[in-house]
Design a protein around this motif. Structure first.
Motif, PDB file in Angstrom:
ATOM      1  N   LYS A 174       5.006  -0.063 -40.142  1.00  0.00           N
ATOM      2  CA  LYS A 174       5.069  -0.389 -38.718  1.00  0.00           C
ATOM      3  C   LYS A 174       5.322   0.926 -37.995  1.00  0.00           C
ATOM      4  N   ILE A 175       4.319   1.413 -37.262  1.00  0.00           N
ATOM      5  CA  ILE A 175       4.367   2.778 -36.724  1.00  0.00           C
ATOM      6  C   ILE A 175       4.438   2.758 -35.202  1.00  0.00           C
ATOM      7  N   ASN A 176       5.480   3.378 -34.667  1.00  0.00           N
ATOM      8  CA  ASN A 176       5.643   3.524 -33.215  1.00  0.00           C
ATOM      9  C   ASN A 176       5.421   4.989 -32.847  1.00  0.00           C
ATOM     10  N   ALA A 224       1.486  -2.858 -37.822  1.00  0.00           N
ATOM     11  CA  ALA A 224       1.670  -2.734 -36.378  1.00  0.00           C
ATOM     12  C   ALA A 224       1.564  -1.269 -35.988  1.00  0.00           C
ATOM     13  N   LEU A 225       0.779  -0.990 -34.936  1.00  0.00           N
ATOM     14  CA  LEU A 225       0.557   0.383 -34.488  1.00  0.00           C
ATOM     15  C   LEU A 225       0.765   0.437 -32.982  1.00  0.00           C
ATOM     16  N   SER A 272     -10.635   4.293 -40.592  1.00  0.00           N
ATOM     17  CA  SER A 272      -9.551   4.386 -41.576  1.00  0.00           C
ATOM     18  C   SER A 272      -9.323   3.048 -42.259  1.00  0.00           C
ATOM     19  N   PRO A 273      -9.265   3.014 -43.591  1.00  0.00           N
ATOM     20  CA  PRO A 273      -8.995   1.751 -44.302  1.00  0.00           C
ATOM     21  C   PRO A 273      -7.573   1.240 -44.104  1.00  0.00           C
ATOM     22  N   THR A 274      -6.688   2.082 -43.578  1.00  0.00           N
ATOM     23  CA  THR A 274      -5.289   1.673 -43.423  1.00  0.00           C
ATOM     24  C   THR A 274      -5.082   0.688 -42.280  1.00  0.00           C
ATOM     25  N   VAL A 275      -6.059   0.526 -41.386  1.00  0.00           N
ATOM     26  CA  VAL A 275      -5.881  -0.363 -40.227  1.00  0.00           C
ATOM     27  C   VAL A 275      -6.592  -1.706 -40.405  1.00  0.00           C
ATOM     28  N   LEU A 276      -7.150  -1.963 -41.566  1.00  0.00           N
ATOM     29  CA  LEU A 276      -7.927  -3.184 -41.769  1.00  0.00           C
ATOM     30  C   LEU A 276      -7.074  -4.442 -41.666  1.00  0.00           C
ATOM     31  N   ASN A 277      -5.763  -4.328 -41.935  1.00  0.00           N
ATOM     32  CA  ASN A 277      -4.862  -5.482 -41.845  1.00  0.00           C
ATOM     33  C   ASN A 277      -3.948  -5.401 -40.626  1.00  0.00           C
ATOM     34  N   LEU A 278      -4.363  -4.632 -39.644  1.00  0.00           N
ATOM     35  CA  LEU A 278      -3.561  -4.449 -38.434  1.00  0.00           C
ATOM     36  C   LEU A 278      -3.495  -5.761 -37.650  1.00  0.00           C
ATOM     37  N   SER A 304     -15.344  -4.067 -34.180  1.00  0.00           N
ATOM     38  CA  SER A 304     -14.934  -3.592 -35.505  1.00  0.00           C
ATOM     39  C   SER A 304     -14.357  -4.737 -36.327  1.00  0.00           C
ATOM     40  N   ALA A 305     -14.213  -4.488 -37.632  1.00  0.00           N
ATOM     41  CA  ALA A 305     -13.615  -5.499 -38.509  1.00  0.00           C
ATOM     42  C   ALA A 305     -12.161  -5.751 -38.137  1.00  0.00           C
ATOM     43  N   VAL A 306     -11.510  -4.747 -37.565  1.00  0.00           N
ATOM     44  CA  VAL A 306     -10.103  -4.873 -37.172  1.00  0.00           C
ATOM     45  C   VAL A 306      -9.948  -5.874 -36.042  1.00  0.00           C
ATOM     46  N   GLY A 307     -10.904  -5.864 -35.106  1.00  0.00           N
ATOM     47  CA  GLY A 307     -10.798  -6.707 -33.921  1.00  0.00           C
ATOM     48  C   GLY A 307     -10.673  -8.188 -34.214  1.00  0.00           C
ATOM     49  N   HIS A 308     -11.201  -8.634 -35.336  1.00  0.00           N
ATOM     50  CA  HIS A 308     -11.156 -10.053 -35.678  1.00  0.00           C
ATOM     51  C   HIS A 308      -9.842 -10.450 -36.341  1.00  0.00           C
ATOM     52  N   ARG A 309      -8.968  -9.485 -36.603  1.00  0.00           N
ATOM     53  CA  ARG A 309      -7.685  -9.784 -37.234  1.00  0.00           C
ATOM     54  C   ARG A 309      -6.492  -9.568 -36.295  1.00  0.00           C
ATOM     55  N   ILE A 310      -6.726  -8.904 -35.178  1.00  0.00           N
ATOM     56  CA  ILE A 310      -5.640  -8.592 -34.254  1.00  0.00           C
ATOM     57  C   ILE A 310      -5.025  -9.877 -33.688  1.00  0.00           C
ATOM     58  N   ARG A 311      -3.688  -9.943 -33.731  1.00  0.00           N
ATOM     59  CA  ARG A 311      -2.984 -11.090 -33.158  1.00  0.00           C
ATOM     60  C   ARG A 311      -2.376 -10.766 -31.798  1.00  0.00           C
ATOM     61  N   ARG A 312      -1.896  -9.511 -31.660  1.00  0.00           N
ATOM     62  CA  ARG A 312      -1.273  -9.096 -30.404  1.00  0.00           C
ATOM     63  C   ARG A 312      -1.912  -7.784 -29.952  1.00  0.00           C
ATOM     64  N   LEU A 313      -2.454  -7.786 -28.732  1.00  0.00           N
ATOM     65  CA  LEU A 313      -3.169  -6.625 -28.204  1.00  0.00           C
ATOM     66  C   LEU A 313      -2.670  -6.316 -26.798  1.00  0.00           C
ATOM     67  N   TYR A 314      -2.249  -5.063 -26.601  1.00  0.00           N
ATOM     68  CA  TYR A 314      -1.698  -4.639 -25.318  1.00  0.00           C
ATOM     69  C   TYR A 314      -2.563  -3.513 -24.755  1.00  0.00           C
ATOM     70  N   LEU A 315      -3.143  -3.769 -23.575  1.00  0.00           N
ATOM     71  CA  LEU A 315      -4.086  -2.809 -22.973  1.00  0.00           C
ATOM     72  C   LEU A 315      -3.747  -2.540 -21.503  1.00  0.00           C
ATOM     73  N   ARG A 316      -2.502  -2.597 -21.157  1.00  0.00           N
ATOM     74  CA  ARG A 316      -2.109  -2.385 -19.762  1.00  0.00           C
ATOM     75  C   ARG A 316      -2.379  -0.940 -19.328  1.00  0.00           C
ATOM     76  N   LYS A 317      -2.949  -0.781 -18.125  1.00  0.00           N
ATOM     77  CA  LYS A 317      -3.205   0.542 -17.524  1.00  0.00           C
ATOM     78  C   LYS A 317      -4.058   1.427 -18.432  1.00  0.00           C
ATOM     79  N   THR A 318      -5.166   0.878 -18.938  1.00  0.00           N
ATOM     80  CA  THR A 318      -6.041   1.656 -19.827  1.00  0.00           C
ATOM     81  C   THR A 318      -7.387   1.995 -19.174  1.00  0.00           C
ATOM     82  N   ARG A 319      -7.567   1.584 -17.914  1.00  0.00           N
ATOM     83  CA  ARG A 319      -8.780   1.906 -17.150  1.00  0.00           C
ATOM     84  C   ARG A 319     -10.043   1.324 -17.780  1.00  0.00           C
TER      85      ARG A 319
END
Length: 273
Positions: A155-157, A188-189, A207-213, A234-249
């Motif tokens: 879990k990387i902040n 979590a990233l 990166s293969p490390t984000v496939l279970n993100l 991407s393959a990652v997009g179909h597994r994401i449960r929580r996505l935060y995109l505030r102020k990303t233009r």
């Protein structure tokens, strides 16, 4: 004595004196690490305990930092007990969770995937203490290498770490570096408040490390038009449960794609734009 240099000094009371020193501090640090690497494991552990008792003094800690990195590369912590390795690379006392520091990541990297280190931290959930630290591109490369070779869940902040597209690319290179298996993964990233664009995101999905993100925070990054679409495709997009995109233009097309994903996806539960 090619590693040494002589210094002549003249004193009124004592006359001329001749002393010797290393040409550069790095040479002294390497020689100190080499000396330690030749000692028995018990003696090396004793030195680590002595260092650890003085680490509350940041100036003294920095003085030994490079020496410890050299020692990690030379010795790879082979023969060290599991609890001792954990105490070296982590500041956590939990057996199931390790709060590893940037210094600990560099020590792990210097061992080049040492089996003793991987075994010591295997099965733990790792939470690096990196947020609000200005990370270089090489720091990101080291982080990627450690994640990939750890066989652990991370879990990387990385909030406000001055990370841009170049650093993301270096992270991806780090995850692909070295011999397989590359079995570590990120659950979590958190990349809030950096300088990542849509181009950087396109690199991240390699990166293969984000496939279970399952949690991704990209708030306050200049993703721009199309920035989130690369994620959804991407393959990652179909597994994401929580996505935060505030102020990303992000643009109108991004918002439409996100709306479709939210209505059709069984995985995406939280969306913050």
């Amino acid at each position: 004595l090619g590693l040494m240099q002589s210094i002549s000094e003249l004193y009124v009371d004592e006359g001329a004196t001749l002393s010797f020193s290393f040409c550069h501090l790095t040479l002294q640090e390497y020689m100190a690490a080499f000396y330690l690497s030749e000692q028995r494991v018990e003696r090396q552990m004793k030195h680590f305990q002595e260092f650890g008792s003085k680490f509350h003094n940041r100036l003294l800690y920095d003085h030994f930092q490079v020496t410890l990195q050299f020692l990690a590369g030379l010795r790879k912590f082979a023969g060290y007990p599991t609890d001792r390795i954990r105490s070296i690379v982590s500041h956590s006392k939990s057996s199931s969770e390790l709060q590893i520091t940037l210094d600990g990541l560099h020590w792990f990297f210097e061992t080049q995937g040492s089996s003793s280190v991987c075994e010591a931290i295997g099965g733990c959930r790792i939470i690096p203490r990196l947020h609000y630290i200005r990370l270089s591109a090489f720091d990101c490369f080291v982080l990627g290498y450690c994640v990939s070779h750890s066989s652990c869940s991370w879990k990387i902040n990385l909030e406000d770490c001055c990370i841009g597209d170049e650093s993301v690319e270096m992270f991806v290179h780090g995850t692909l570096e070295g011999e397989p298996p590359h079995s570590g993964h990120i659950s979590a990233l958190l990349l809030k408040q950096n300088q990542i664009t849509g181009s950087g995101l396109n690199q991240l999905w390699k990166s293969p490390t984000v496939l279970n993100l399952h949690t991704l925070d990209l708030s306050y990054n200049p993703l721009g038009n199309g920035g989130s679409i690369s994620l959804l495709r991407s393959a990652v997009g179909h597994r994401i449960r929580r996505l935060y995109l505030r102020k990303t233009r992000i643009g109108v097309e991004d918002c439409q794609a996100l709306g479709e994903q939210l209505s059709s996806s069984s995985s995406l539960k939280t969306l913050d734009v």
